[in-house]
Design an enzyme around this catalytic site. Sequence first.
Site, PDB file in Angstrom:
ATOM      1  N   TYR A 135      -0.279  -0.773   9.946  1.00 12.30           N
ATOM      2  CA  TYR A 135      -0.234  -1.159   8.602  1.00 12.30           C
ATOM      3  C   TYR A 135       0.508  -0.460   7.954  1.00 12.30           C
ATOM      4  O   TYR A 135       1.001  -1.362   6.594  1.00 12.30           O
ATOM      5  CB  TYR A 135      -1.439  -1.010   8.134  1.00 12.30           C
ATOM      6  CG  TYR A 135      -2.298  -0.879   6.882  1.00 12.30           C
ATOM      7  CD1 TYR A 135      -3.046  -1.564   6.052  1.00 12.30           C
ATOM      8  CD2 TYR A 135      -2.544   0.396   5.627  1.00 12.30           C
ATOM      9  CE1 TYR A 135      -3.411  -2.563   5.195  1.00 12.30           C
ATOM     10  CE2 TYR A 135      -2.707   0.257   4.870  1.00 12.30           C
ATOM     11  CZ  TYR A 135      -2.991  -1.182   4.127  1.00 12.30           C
ATOM     12  OH  TYR A 135      -4.086  -1.354   2.736  1.00 12.30           O
ATOM     13  N   SER A 194       0.683  -0.873  -0.023  1.00 15.11           N
ATOM     14  CA  SER A 194       0.091   0.295  -0.059  1.00 15.11           C
ATOM     15  C   SER A 194       0.987   1.161  -0.161  1.00 15.11           C
ATOM     16  O   SER A 194       2.198   0.819   0.483  1.00 15.11           O
ATOM     17  CB  SER A 194      -0.823  -0.096   0.630  1.00 15.11           C
ATOM     18  OG  SER A 194      -1.739   1.059   1.225  1.00 15.11           O
TER      19      SER A 194
END
Length: 304
Positions: free
Chosen positions: A165, A151
């Site tokens: 994350y 990401s």
Amino acid sequence: MNGRVAVITGAGRGIGREEALFFAARGARVVVNDPGVAADGSGGDPAVAQRVVEEIRAAGGQAVASTADVADWAGARSVVESALEAFGDLDIVVNNAAVERNRALVTMTEDDFDSVVAVKLRGGFAVSHWAARHWADSGLVRDRAIVNTASGSGLTNPLPGQTNYASANAAVAAMTQVHALELGRYGVRVNCLSPSMVRTRLTETVPGELTSPAAIAPVAAYLASESCPLNGQVLSVRGSVVTVLRGWAAGERVESGGTVEGLAAAMAEVKVTDPAEVLAAALQGALGIDGAQALRRMIDAALG
Ligand SMILES: NC(=O)c1ccc[n+]([C@@H]2O[C@H](COP(=O)([O-])OP(=O)(O)OC[C@H]3O[C@@H](n4cnc5c(N)ncnc54)[C@H](O)[C@@H]3O)[C@@H](O)[C@H]2O)c1
């Protein structure tokens, strides 16, 4: 894709679901892996994976469901075994599963950190491990592919509230390069895609024009196809625009003389990059000025 066997993790919803439909429509036999958990990893619903399998079969494709948890070592193994049992082989692994638990560092719990890293990083490692074990044991060297999913959070947008994350995604990019070097001897290419601002439940509250999850599937299919020459690469994907990411690179070099004072004097001459500027530029590029400001306000409000 004709006849190739693909495992896609987190394929019950969002980007993974589109990848499964796209791969199957092009003749791949697909293991749709998804325990159907909530966005934070809680709960579970076996119907989520089954629905995608039924959609694929209704369109004339071949698929089986796996509801295993990739964060679990035995679960990851069973995902690979599902492919071998149902289709007799395995050619492609798409590591796509993820959960999110956004919190500021001062309030993030051990469980918030571990559960996000366990799905994204350890889950990708575990499924790739069991696939690689199968490929190594098979003794056959022919084109196979692993497609990891990272990401921008962790690569290009240092998003506050995403210690877990962002770290996991940065590590997925690092792992991609290590696996690309290790698995070449078995004919396995390992690459990574990094979706940017795609409208799924993970980005429900992100303001502005986000792209369709269907935009990611052709890139995953390209990286998984036999004719793809890439290995060890990370591609950022925003709609139909694909950007090759280059990762950490050496910048200015100074001579410190081995002392604190020498280093301080030398560093005074270096223009270092402010992460706030990196974030502002990345968000503005993706969402425009208004969207970027709205997202920043949202992040700041969430962090308190
Ligand atoms: N949406 C975006 O804009 C965006 C941006 C960058 C990266 N990504 C990445 O794309 C991937 C897909 O995200 P999405 O937006 O489609 O999210 P999503 O929540 O719609 O889909 C993720 C799926 O993974 C499944 N999953 C969760 N834990 C699992 C586990 N332990 N084992 C197997 N499956 C599990 C969930 O049940 C869910 O169906 C993720 O890796 C995410 O980090 C998304």
